[in-house]
Design a protein around this motif. Structure first.
Motif, PDB file in Angstrom:
ATOM      1  N   MET A  83       0.828  -1.202   0.000  1.00  0.00           N
ATOM      2  CA  MET A  83       0.000   0.000   0.000  1.00  0.00           C
ATOM      3  C   MET A  83       0.863   1.253   0.000  1.00  0.00           C
ATOM      4  SD  MET A  83      -2.912  -1.069   2.817  1.00  0.00           S
ATOM      5  CE  MET A  83      -3.740   0.512   2.698  1.00  0.00           C
ATOM      6  N   GLU A  84       0.371   2.315  -0.641  1.00  0.00           N
ATOM      7  CA  GLU A  84       1.050   3.601  -0.623  1.00  0.00           C
ATOM      8  C   GLU A  84       0.730   4.329   0.674  1.00  0.00           C
ATOM      9  OE1 GLU A  84       3.121   4.605  -2.890  1.00  0.00           O
ATOM     10  OE2 GLU A  84       2.800   2.896  -4.244  1.00  0.00           O
ATOM     11  N   LYS A  85       1.534   5.345   0.976  1.00  0.00           N
ATOM     12  CA  LYS A  85       1.363   6.065   2.231  1.00  0.00           C
ATOM     13  C   LYS A  85      -0.025   6.687   2.330  1.00  0.00           C
ATOM     14  CE  LYS A  85       3.591   9.460   5.212  1.00  0.00           C
ATOM     15  NZ  LYS A  85       4.766  10.347   5.408  1.00  0.00           N
ATOM     16  N   HIS A  86      -0.536   7.232   1.204  1.00  0.00           N
ATOM     17  CA  HIS A  86      -1.857   7.864   1.258  1.00  0.00           C
ATOM     18  C   HIS A  86      -2.951   6.839   1.506  1.00  0.00           C
ATOM     19  CE1 HIS A  86      -1.876   6.563  -2.998  1.00  0.00           C
ATOM     20  NE2 HIS A  86      -3.186   6.553  -2.870  1.00  0.00           N
ATOM     21  N   GLN A  87      -2.681   5.576   1.117  1.00  0.00           N
ATOM     22  CA  GLN A  87      -3.664   4.528   1.371  1.00  0.00           C
ATOM     23  C   GLN A  87      -3.712   4.176   2.854  1.00  0.00           C
ATOM     24  OE1 GLN A  87      -1.962   1.828  -1.702  1.00  0.00           O
ATOM     25  NE2 GLN A  87      -4.016   1.771  -2.579  1.00  0.00           N
ATOM     26  N   TYR A  88      -2.538   4.177   3.489  1.00  0.00           N
ATOM     27  CA  TYR A  88      -2.519   3.939   4.940  1.00  0.00           C
ATOM     28  C   TYR A  88      -3.228   5.069   5.670  1.00  0.00           C
ATOM     29  CZ  TYR A  88       0.824   0.108   4.382  1.00  0.00           C
ATOM     30  OH  TYR A  88       1.420  -1.081   4.048  1.00  0.00           O
ATOM     31  N   ASN A  89      -3.049   6.286   5.189  1.00  0.00           N
ATOM     32  CA  ASN A  89      -3.718   7.430   5.795  1.00  0.00           C
ATOM     33  C   ASN A  89      -5.232   7.306   5.661  1.00  0.00           C
ATOM     34  OD1 ASN A  89      -3.559  10.107   7.028  1.00  0.00           O
ATOM     35  ND2 ASN A  89      -4.328  10.864   5.075  1.00  0.00           N
ATOM     36  N   SER A  90      -5.675   6.833   4.505  1.00  0.00           N
ATOM     37  CA  SER A  90      -7.112   6.632   4.289  1.00  0.00           C
ATOM     38  C   SER A  90      -7.638   5.517   5.189  1.00  0.00           C
ATOM     39  CB  SER A  90      -7.376   6.282   2.822  1.00  0.00           C
ATOM     40  OG  SER A  90      -6.986   7.335   1.958  1.00  0.00           O
ATOM     41  N   ALA A  91      -6.838   4.475   5.368  1.00  0.00           N
ATOM     42  CA  ALA A  91      -7.251   3.361   6.226  1.00  0.00           C
ATOM     43  C   ALA A  91      -7.425   3.823   7.667  1.00  0.00           C
ATOM     44  CB  ALA A  91      -6.212   2.245   6.154  1.00  0.00           C
ATOM     45  N   VAL A  92      -6.499   4.664   8.136  1.00  0.00           N
ATOM     46  CA  VAL A  92      -6.594   5.181   9.507  1.00  0.00           C
ATOM     47  C   VAL A  92      -7.875   5.983   9.679  1.00  0.00           C
ATOM     48  CG1 VAL A  92      -5.608   6.911  11.063  1.00  0.00           C
ATOM     49  CG2 VAL A  92      -4.135   5.176  10.060  1.00  0.00           C
ATOM     50  N   LYS A  93      -8.179   6.832   8.719  1.00  0.00           N
ATOM     51  CA  LYS A  93      -9.395   7.645   8.805  1.00  0.00           C
ATOM     52  C   LYS A  93     -10.642   6.784   8.864  1.00  0.00           C
ATOM     53  CE  LYS A  93      -7.524  11.704   6.426  1.00  0.00           C
ATOM     54  NZ  LYS A  93      -7.618  12.590   5.226  1.00  0.00           N
ATOM     55  N   LEU A  94     -10.601   5.637   8.206  1.00  0.00           N
ATOM     56  CA  LEU A  94     -11.744   4.729   8.200  1.00  0.00           C
ATOM     57  C   LEU A  94     -11.839   3.944   9.499  1.00  0.00           C
ATOM     58  CD1 LEU A  94     -14.073   3.338   6.584  1.00  0.00           C
ATOM     59  CD2 LEU A  94     -12.355   1.699   5.775  1.00  0.00           C
ATOM     60  N   LEU A  95     -10.699   3.587  10.076  1.00  0.00           N
ATOM     61  CA  LEU A  95     -10.680   2.645  11.201  1.00  0.00           C
ATOM     62  C   LEU A  95     -10.841   3.286  12.570  1.00  0.00           C
ATOM     63  CD1 LEU A  95      -7.742   0.397   9.935  1.00  0.00           C
ATOM     64  CD2 LEU A  95     -10.124  -0.318  10.151  1.00  0.00           C
ATOM     65  N   VAL A  96     -10.223   4.453  12.779  1.00  0.00           N
ATOM     66  CA  VAL A  96     -10.161   5.026  14.132  1.00  0.00           C
ATOM     67  C   VAL A  96     -11.090   6.218  14.259  1.00  0.00           C
ATOM     68  CG1 VAL A  96      -7.764   4.265  14.283  1.00  0.00           C
ATOM     69  CG2 VAL A  96      -8.243   6.610  13.636  1.00  0.00           C
ATOM     70  N   PRO A  97     -11.421   6.594  15.509  1.00  0.00           N
ATOM     71  CA  PRO A  97     -12.319   7.733  15.719  1.00  0.00           C
ATOM     72  C   PRO A  97     -11.745   9.028  15.147  1.00  0.00           C
ATOM     73  CG  PRO A  97     -12.084   6.452  17.738  1.00  0.00           C
ATOM     74  CD  PRO A  97     -11.055   5.937  16.778  1.00  0.00           C
ATOM     75  N   SER A  98     -12.618   9.831  14.573  1.00  0.00           N
ATOM     76  CA  SER A  98     -12.214  11.122  14.030  1.00  0.00           C
ATOM     77  C   SER A  98     -13.420  12.046  14.035  1.00  0.00           C
ATOM     78  CB  SER A  98     -11.673  10.975  12.605  1.00  0.00           C
ATOM     79  OG  SER A  98     -11.343  12.224  12.050  1.00  0.00           O
ATOM     80  N   GLY A  99     -13.371  13.099  14.854  1.00  0.00           N
ATOM     81  CA  GLY A  99     -14.513  13.997  14.955  1.00  0.00           C
ATOM     82  C   GLY A  99     -15.729  13.274  15.511  1.00  0.00           C
ATOM     83  N   ASP A 100     -16.831  13.366  14.783  1.00  0.00           N
ATOM     84  CA  ASP A 100     -18.068  12.695  15.211  1.00  0.00           C
ATOM     85  C   ASP A 100     -18.115  11.241  14.778  1.00  0.00           C
ATOM     86  OD1 ASP A 100     -18.970  15.068  16.341  1.00  0.00           O
ATOM     87  OD2 ASP A 100     -19.949  15.712  14.483  1.00  0.00           O
ATOM     88  N   ASP A 101     -17.164  10.827  13.951  1.00  0.00           N
ATOM     89  CA  ASP A 101     -17.128   9.453  13.446  1.00  0.00           C
ATOM     90  C   ASP A 101     -16.413   8.560  14.458  1.00  0.00           C
ATOM     91  OD1 ASP A 101     -17.034   7.128  12.046  1.00  0.00           O
ATOM     92  OD2 ASP A 101     -15.963   7.931  10.308  1.00  0.00           O
ATOM     93  N   THR A 102     -17.081   7.533  14.925  1.00  0.00           N
ATOM     94  CA  THR A 102     -16.489   6.643  15.938  1.00  0.00           C
ATOM     95  C   THR A 102     -15.459   5.699  15.349  1.00  0.00           C
ATOM     96  OG1 THR A 102     -18.281   5.030  15.639  1.00  0.00           O
ATOM     97  CG2 THR A 102     -18.568   6.702  17.353  1.00  0.00           C
ATOM     98  N   GLY A 103     -15.457   5.530  14.030  1.00  0.00           N
ATOM     99  CA  GLY A 103     -14.488   4.644  13.405  1.00  0.00           C
ATOM    100  C   GLY A 103     -14.995   3.217  13.299  1.00  0.00           C
ATOM    101  N   LEU A 104     -14.496   2.514  12.292  1.00  0.00           N
ATOM    102  CA  LEU A 104     -14.984   1.160  12.010  1.00  0.00           C
ATOM    103  C   LEU A 104     -14.662   0.185  13.133  1.00  0.00           C
ATOM    104  CD1 LEU A 104     -16.403  -0.623   9.948  1.00  0.00           C
ATOM    105  CD2 LEU A 104     -14.191  -0.978   8.815  1.00  0.00           C
ATOM    106  N   ILE A 105     -13.525   0.328  13.782  1.00  0.00           N
ATOM    107  CA  ILE A 105     -13.159  -0.593  14.869  1.00  0.00           C
ATOM    108  C   ILE A 105     -14.188  -0.525  15.983  1.00  0.00           C
ATOM    109  CG2 ILE A 105     -11.471  -1.038  16.704  1.00  0.00           C
ATOM    110  CD1 ILE A 105      -9.280  -0.166  14.781  1.00  0.00           C
TER     111      ILE A 105
END
Length: 264
Positions: free
Chosen positions: A1-23
């Motif tokens: 994976m490219e670095k930007h893909q890891y960054n996208s994965a983090v945004k999807l997996l962990v809490p961010s703002g009002d989004d609790t994250g997939l985990i």
């Protein structure tokens, strides 16, 4: 994976703002389904554990080991052989100068994952740093960082030769014996770090002054060859009146006679 893909994965997996994250979403859903009997209470949390490991790996690949740590720790609790979690742990151990633990962690990773390139690279680094940590640190003697260039090394050496000149040393309360010992260490360090071949050996974990290793060791004289071919000589003698006498000689590299100082 490219670095930007890891960054996208983090945004999807962990809490961010009002989004609790997939985990967190999966964790809550699994808990609810177990309470409702949809999932057996003792069913393994395979999906959740996989997502946690993905967060560990993503943060690690982004070189954010501080944020990776809680996810990698959780991963190792359920899967002690997780490659990304072991790599992250070893990297943090190296950054903390815990070279022995890093070596153990990487040997464990190698046992379960073979000769993966990342393991081999980090293991070689850990072993080199461990070996070096048990030897003299010539960079520390000169007070420079390990990535110091030739100019910085030469400048540090010149400053130290002035600092431990008999006159300056005496003014600082340093005895002639202590100054002579310190200059021996300084010259020993400089002779290694100013020589590209010896410096490369030292950076690989070999000490050119270790007589148990192959090659002719350099033993720094109290005042050896300075920058630009200048020579320094420091000799202590017993004085006729019972007090110590010492001689400091500096000869330039241009063939001149140089200067001599004798004290007292």
């Amino acid at each position: 994976m490219e670095k930007h893909q890891y960054n996208s994965a983090v945004k999807l997996l962990v809490p961010s703002g009002d989004d609790t994250g997939l985990i967190k979403e999966v964790e809550d859903d699994v808990k609810l389904y177990k309470e409702q009997g949809i999932i057996h209470p003792k069913s393994p949390d395979g999906l959740h554990d996989t997502l946690v490991e993905m967060a560990c790996e993503a943060y690690s690949e982004m070189n954010n080991h501080k944020k990776a740590q809680p996810y990698c720790t959780r991963t190792l609790a359920t899967n002690p052989n997780s490659l990304p979690a072991l790599i992250s742990r070893a990297t943090q151990q190296l950054e903390s100068d815990d070279f022995e633990e890093a070596t153990r962690t990487l040997n464990h990773a190698k046992e379960h994952h073979g000769g993966a390139q990342k393991i081999q690279e980090l293991l070689q680094k850990a072993q080199t740093l461990l070996k070096r940590s048990k030897q003299k640190d010539y960079y520390k003697v000169l007070g420079v960082s390990r990535d110091a260039d030739d100019r910085s090394i030469k400048r540090a050496y010149r400053q130290l030769t002035k600092q431990y000149h008999p006159d300056k040393a005496a003014a600082q309360g340093v005895t002639p014996e202590e100054a002579q010992k310190k200059m021996g260490q300084v010259n020993e360090a400089y002779e290694v770090l100013s020589d590209p071949e010896l410096k490369a050996r030292f950076d690989r974990g070999d000490d050119p002054n270790d007589q148990s290793q192959q090659g002719q060791p350099f033993q720094g004289s109290p005042f050896g060859h300075g920058a630009g071919g200048q020579q320094y000589f420091y000799q202590q003698r017993s004085g006729g009146g019972g007090g110590p006498q010492f001689k400091f000689q500096h000869s330039g590299g241009g063939g001149g006679g140089g200067r001599q100082f004798q004290f007292p």
